[in-house]
Motif scaffolding. Structure first.
Motif, mmCIF file in Angstrom:
data_model
loop_
_atom_site.group_PDB
_atom_site.id
_atom_site.type_symbol
_atom_site.label_atom_id
_atom_site.label_comp_id
_atom_site.label_asym_id
_atom_site.label_seq_id
_atom_site.Cartn_x
_atom_site.Cartn_y
_atom_site.Cartn_z
ATOM 1 N N UNK A 20 0.838 -1.200 0.000
ATOM 2 C CA UNK A 20 0.000 0.000 0.000
ATOM 3 C C UNK A 20 0.879 1.260 0.000
ATOM 4 N N UNK A 21 1.903 1.268 0.856
ATOM 5 C CA UNK A 21 2.799 2.431 0.939
ATOM 6 C C UNK A 21 3.541 2.659 -0.371
ATOM 7 N N UNK A 22 3.992 1.582 -0.999
ATOM 8 C CA UNK A 22 4.728 1.708 -2.257
ATOM 9 C C UNK A 22 3.832 2.306 -3.341
ATOM 10 N N UNK A 23 2.596 1.836 -3.432
ATOM 11 C CA UNK A 23 1.658 2.379 -4.410
ATOM 12 C C UNK A 23 1.296 3.818 -4.110
ATOM 13 N N UNK A 24 1.125 4.111 -2.840
ATOM 14 C CA UNK A 24 0.817 5.476 -2.403
ATOM 15 C C UNK A 24 1.929 6.427 -2.833
ATOM 16 N N UNK A 25 3.179 6.034 -2.564
ATOM 17 C CA UNK A 25 4.308 6.905 -2.888
ATOM 18 C C UNK A 25 4.451 7.111 -4.396
ATOM 19 N N UNK A 26 4.297 6.056 -5.175
ATOM 20 C CA UNK A 26 4.404 6.198 -6.631
ATOM 21 C C UNK A 26 3.293 7.111 -7.155
ATOM 22 N N UNK A 27 2.078 6.952 -6.634
ATOM 23 C CA UNK A 27 0.961 7.809 -7.067
ATOM 24 C C UNK A 27 1.238 9.274 -6.734
ATOM 25 N N UNK A 28 1.797 9.535 -5.547
ATOM 26 C CA UNK A 28 2.171 10.909 -5.172
ATOM 27 C C UNK A 28 3.230 11.443 -6.141
ATOM 28 N N UNK A 29 4.261 10.624 -6.391
ATOM 29 C CA UNK A 29 5.353 11.028 -7.292
ATOM 30 C C UNK A 29 4.852 11.328 -8.699
ATOM 31 N N UNK A 30 3.793 10.644 -9.122
ATOM 32 C CA UNK A 30 3.252 10.825 -10.470
ATOM 33 C C UNK A 30 2.283 12.002 -10.561
ATOM 34 N N UNK A 31 1.991 12.635 -9.434
ATOM 35 C CA UNK A 31 1.136 13.815 -9.454
ATOM 36 C C UNK A 31 -0.353 13.539 -9.363
ATOM 37 N N UNK A 32 -0.729 12.356 -8.862
ATOM 38 C CA UNK A 32 -2.145 12.071 -8.673
ATOM 39 C C UNK A 32 -2.721 12.976 -7.584
ATOM 40 N N UNK A 56 -4.438 -10.499 -10.874
ATOM 41 C CA UNK A 56 -5.320 -9.333 -10.958
ATOM 42 C C UNK A 56 -4.456 -8.183 -11.437
ATOM 43 N N UNK A 57 -4.866 -7.565 -12.546
ATOM 44 C CA UNK A 57 -4.158 -6.372 -13.008
ATOM 45 C C UNK A 57 -5.151 -5.226 -13.025
ATOM 46 N N UNK A 58 -4.749 -4.130 -12.419
ATOM 47 C CA UNK A 58 -5.618 -2.947 -12.382
ATOM 48 C C UNK A 58 -4.756 -1.731 -12.620
ATOM 49 N N UNK A 59 -5.377 -0.704 -13.161
ATOM 50 C CA UNK A 59 -4.603 0.501 -13.385
ATOM 51 C C UNK A 59 -5.441 1.753 -13.262
ATOM 52 N N UNK A 60 -4.717 2.861 -13.043
ATOM 53 C CA UNK A 60 -5.310 4.196 -12.976
ATOM 54 C C UNK A 60 -4.506 5.070 -13.911
ATOM 55 N N UNK A 61 -5.208 5.821 -14.762
ATOM 56 C CA UNK A 61 -4.531 6.684 -15.729
ATOM 57 C C UNK A 61 -3.710 7.741 -15.008
ATOM 58 N N UNK A 62 -2.484 7.926 -15.473
ATOM 59 C CA UNK A 62 -1.612 8.964 -14.909
ATOM 60 C C UNK A 62 -2.165 10.313 -15.353
ATOM 61 N N UNK A 63 -2.262 11.278 -14.435
ATOM 62 C CA UNK A 63 -2.800 12.591 -14.804
ATOM 63 C C UNK A 63 -1.975 13.241 -15.921
ATOM 64 N N UNK A 64 -2.656 13.910 -16.838
ATOM 65 C CA UNK A 64 -1.932 14.580 -17.925
ATOM 66 C C UNK A 64 -1.026 15.649 -17.330
ATOM 67 N N UNK A 65 0.138 15.799 -17.941
ATOM 68 C CA UNK A 65 1.101 16.773 -17.442
ATOM 69 C C UNK A 65 2.032 16.206 -16.388
ATOM 70 N N UNK A 71 -4.738 9.187 -5.024
ATOM 71 C CA UNK A 71 -3.681 8.495 -4.269
ATOM 72 C C UNK A 71 -4.322 7.539 -3.261
ATOM 73 N N UNK A 72 -5.346 8.023 -2.567
ATOM 74 C CA UNK A 72 -6.046 7.212 -1.571
ATOM 75 C C UNK A 72 -6.746 6.035 -2.232
ATOM 76 N N UNK A 73 -7.350 6.256 -3.397
ATOM 77 C CA UNK A 73 -8.034 5.175 -4.102
ATOM 78 C C UNK A 73 -7.048 4.095 -4.545
ATOM 79 N N UNK A 74 -5.891 4.506 -5.065
ATOM 80 C CA UNK A 74 -4.864 3.536 -5.480
ATOM 81 C C UNK A 74 -4.403 2.718 -4.272
ATOM 82 N N UNK A 75 -4.090 3.391 -3.180
ATOM 83 C CA UNK A 75 -3.600 2.697 -1.983
ATOM 84 C C UNK A 75 -4.652 1.730 -1.437
ATOM 85 N N UNK A 76 -5.906 2.139 -1.439
ATOM 86 C CA UNK A 76 -6.979 1.289 -0.929
ATOM 87 C C UNK A 76 -7.175 0.065 -1.822
#
Length: 136
Positions: free
Chosen positions: A19-31, A126-135, A36-41
């Motif tokens: 969860x922490x690893x996904x949270x940090x990557x989502x933050x780094x990507x500008x979500x 299980x593979x799931x993804x969330x689109x990286x925000x533009x920019x 970020x919370x949805x990805x971690x959950x």
């Protein structure tokens, strides 16, 4: 997938690590904080399924192209008993364990896509993804 983060899942502490690893990557990507919370959950839900049903497995977190777009991709793999009826497992409230039945359907709602491959006696991916925000 580039920059693949792999977290082996054996116990509840590993769920927190994934969860922490996904949270940090989502933050780094500008979500956004909400995303970020949805990805971690969602990661927590599918990692918990590994400990509940398969005992052990791994969660891979990376940035990759999906459908021609950049996405934060989470892939959970195990060698557990497999899912007998994937369609049924994707229904809200359906559970074969002690959980609330929120795992897969909940994760599907939190992410932009969720795919499940499973074979009885051979495990589940299980593979799931969330689109990286533009920019980003």
């Amino acid at each position: 997938m580039e920059a693949d983060i792999v977290v082996d899942i054996h116990n509840p502490d590993d769920i927190v690590a994934a969860r922490k690893a996904g949270h940090q990557l989502a933050v780094d990507l500008g979500f956004s904080l909400t995303d970020v919370t949805m990805v971690a959950t969602a990661i927590s839900e599918i990692a918990r399924n590994i400990t509940s049903y398969a005992g052990r497995g791994a969660v891979h977190i990376a940035v990759a192209d999906r459908e021609g777009r950049k996405a934060l991709v989470v892939r959970a793999e195990d060698q557990g008993p497999g899912i007998a009826d994937i369609d049924r497992a994707m229904e809200d409230g359906y559970t074969t364990g002690r959980g609330l039945g929120l795992g897969l359907p909940g994760a599907r709602r939190l992410m932009d896509r969720l795919l499940v491959e499973s074979a009885l006696g051979r495990g589940t991916v299980v593979e799931m993804w969330k689109w990286v925000p533009s920019g980003a």
